[in-house]
Write a protein that holds these residues in place. Structure first.
Motif, PDB file in Angstrom:
ATOM      1  N   ASN A  23       0.831  -1.218   0.000  1.00 49.77           N
ATOM      2  CA  ASN A  23       0.000   0.000   0.000  1.00 49.77           C
ATOM      3  C   ASN A  23       0.857   1.256   0.000  1.00 49.77           C
ATOM      4  OD1 ASN A  23      -2.320  -1.570   0.043  1.00 49.77           O
ATOM      5  ND2 ASN A  23      -2.527  -1.499   2.274  1.00 49.77           N
ATOM      6  N   MET A  24       1.963   1.239   0.717  1.00 52.14           N
ATOM      7  CA  MET A  24       2.849   2.402   0.757  1.00 52.14           C
ATOM      8  C   MET A  24       3.487   2.641  -0.616  1.00 52.14           C
ATOM      9  SD  MET A  24       4.636   1.812   4.506  1.00 52.14           S
ATOM     10  CE  MET A  24       5.490   3.376   4.630  1.00 52.14           C
ATOM     11  N   LEU A  25       3.879   1.573  -1.281  1.00 50.01           N
ATOM     12  CA  LEU A  25       4.451   1.730  -2.619  1.00 50.01           C
ATOM     13  C   LEU A  25       3.415   2.294  -3.589  1.00 50.01           C
ATOM     14  CD1 LEU A  25       6.575  -1.542  -2.953  1.00 50.01           C
ATOM     15  CD2 LEU A  25       7.437   0.813  -3.032  1.00 50.01           C
ATOM     16  N   THR A  26       2.198   1.810  -3.498  1.00 50.22           N
ATOM     17  CA  THR A  26       1.128   2.324  -4.364  1.00 50.22           C
ATOM     18  C   THR A  26       0.929   3.810  -4.133  1.00 50.22           C
ATOM     19  OG1 THR A  26       0.012   0.172  -4.396  1.00 50.22           O
ATOM     20  CG2 THR A  26      -1.311   2.116  -4.956  1.00 50.22           C
ATOM     21  N   ALA A  27       0.928   4.221  -2.865  1.00 47.38           N
ATOM     22  CA  ALA A  27       0.748   5.635  -2.538  1.00 47.38           C
ATOM     23  C   ALA A  27       1.889   6.490  -3.068  1.00 47.38           C
ATOM     24  CB  ALA A  27       0.629   5.805  -1.017  1.00 47.38           C
ATOM     25  N   LYS A  28       3.058   5.889  -3.219  1.00 46.54           N
ATOM     26  CA  LYS A  28       4.221   6.624  -3.722  1.00 46.54           C
ATOM     27  C   LYS A  28       4.362   6.500  -5.241  1.00 46.54           C
ATOM     28  CE  LYS A  28       6.811   6.068   0.609  1.00 46.54           C
ATOM     29  NZ  LYS A  28       6.774   7.512   0.974  1.00 46.54           N
ATOM     30  N   GLY A  29       3.399   5.841  -5.876  1.00 46.61           N
ATOM     31  CA  GLY A  29       3.458   5.690  -7.321  1.00 46.61           C
ATOM     32  C   GLY A  29       4.514   4.716  -7.800  1.00 46.61           C
ATOM     33  N   ALA A  30       4.883   3.758  -6.946  1.00 52.33           N
ATOM     34  CA  ALA A  30       5.921   2.763  -7.270  1.00 52.33           C
ATOM     35  C   ALA A  30       5.325   1.369  -7.266  1.00 52.33           C
ATOM     36  CB  ALA A  30       7.082   2.852  -6.286  1.00 52.33           C
ATOM     37  N   ALA A  31       5.996   0.446  -7.937  1.00 54.56           N
ATOM     38  CA  ALA A  31       5.523  -0.925  -8.041  1.00 54.56           C
ATOM     39  C   ALA A  31       6.476  -1.887  -7.340  1.00 54.56           C
ATOM     40  CB  ALA A  31       5.383  -1.320  -9.512  1.00 54.56           C
ATOM     41  N   PRO A  32       5.987  -3.023  -6.881  1.00 56.49           N
ATOM     42  CA  PRO A  32       6.862  -4.038  -6.290  1.00 56.49           C
ATOM     43  C   PRO A  32       7.859  -4.563  -7.318  1.00 56.49           C
ATOM     44  CG  PRO A  32       4.571  -4.462  -5.727  1.00 56.49           C
ATOM     45  CD  PRO A  32       4.560  -3.406  -6.775  1.00 56.49           C
ATOM     46  N   LEU A  33       8.963  -5.095  -6.823  1.00 56.17           N
ATOM     47  CA  LEU A  33       9.957  -5.706  -7.701  1.00 56.17           C
ATOM     48  C   LEU A  33       9.551  -7.141  -8.025  1.00 56.17           C
ATOM     49  CD1 LEU A  33      13.217  -4.587  -5.837  1.00 56.17           C
ATOM     50  CD2 LEU A  33      12.267  -3.575  -7.918  1.00 56.17           C
ATOM     51  N   PRO A  34       9.921  -7.641  -9.203  1.00 53.31           N
ATOM     52  CA  PRO A  34       9.662  -9.058  -9.496  1.00 53.31           C
ATOM     53  C   PRO A  34      10.535  -9.937  -8.614  1.00 53.31           C
ATOM     54  CG  PRO A  34      11.043  -8.062 -11.201  1.00 53.31           C
ATOM     55  CD  PRO A  34      10.595  -6.944 -10.332  1.00 53.31           C
ATOM     56  N   MET A  35      10.071 -11.153  -8.348  1.00 52.15           N
ATOM     57  CA  MET A  35      10.849 -12.058  -7.518  1.00 52.15           C
ATOM     58  C   MET A  35      12.099 -12.496  -8.266  1.00 52.15           C
ATOM     59  SD  MET A  35      11.226 -13.497  -4.652  1.00 52.15           S
ATOM     60  CE  MET A  35       9.648 -12.947  -3.991  1.00 52.15           C
TER      61      MET A  35
END
Length: 244
Positions: free
Chosen positions: A231-243
């Protein structure tokens, strides 16, 4: 918080900024004290969790067992999480990220102490050798799929999933400003996701009640933290890293 304002002025600008250099030092000192306390408490808990069984004739976990393998591999996993969190605690600009980093750092340092306490009692090495995660199939692999934790890999691995590379760690150390917040969240989220199958497997298959209990606590805590970080990454306009 004062951290965002501090970055806009040199240390000689005014009286407020003159006091700024002392604050990281104070925070570092408190962090060191907290770390010492956390690992000492965890180590003591590791011993106490095993003591009631010492006179019961219960076999001590041996090399290659789920209990020993989990404690060794997760010690390595936790150590990197502690290191990443210490970097974020010192460099993150978002107070919520710093708070999360502190929680992860102290929680995992305490758990690290518990696992090291068990390994000492079992007269086993503190760290693994010859690869990681071989214990996940050493006692329970029958060639069939039983769920997420059962069929994660086949054989010992040279690297645990989700672990940050040396390049990742260097990038985190060198990052400044909001980039620290985003990269820490990305790396730690992937770190949590990569370690989840090990925790789930140990929660199901470890022979010691204390090990199964700690592994399940890790599952519950880290799944909750993963949701927060997503949720924090979404709020910052960023995406999770691939595994990895």
């Amino acid at each position: 918080m004062a951290s965002s304002a501090d970055t806009g002025h040199g240390p000689e600008t005014d009286s407020v900024d003159e006091a700024t250099p002392a604050r990281p030092s104070q925070r570092t000192a408190l962090l060191v004290i907290g770390l010492i306390g956390a690992i000492a408490l965890g180590f003591a808990l590791g011993f106490l969790a095993r003591l009631p069984l010492e006179d019961s004739g219960t076999p001590v976990p041996e090399a290659g067992s789920v209990d020993v393998g989990f404690a060794q591999d997760m010690s390595v996993h936790h150590s990197q999480a502690v290191e990443m969190s210490a970097i974020a605690l010192a460099g993150a600009t978002d107070p919520a990220v710093r708070s999360l980093a502190y929680d992860i750092l102290t929680t995992q340092q305490n758990q690290l102490g518990q696992m090291q306490g068990w390994l000492a009692l079992w007269d086993q090495p503190a760290l693994p050798s010859g690869g990681y995660m071989g214990w996940m199939e050493s006692e329970h692999s029958d060639g069939h799929t039983h769920g997420t934790a059962e069929n994660t890999h086949m054989g010992s691995m040279s690297k645990m999933p989700g672990m940050a590379s040396s390049e990742d760690m260097a990038a985190l150390r060198q990052a400044t400003g909001p980039a620290v917040d985003v990269l820490y969240l990305q790396l730690m989220l992937r770190h949590h996701q990569g370690g989840l199958p090990m925790m789930e497997y140990a929660a199901q298959h470890a022979s010691e009640d204390a090990v199964r209990g700690l592994a399940q606590t890790m599952v519950d805590t880290q799944q909750s933290e993963a949701t927060v970080m997503t949720n924090m990454l979404t709020a910052k306009g960023a995406a999770p890293l691939p595994m990895n």
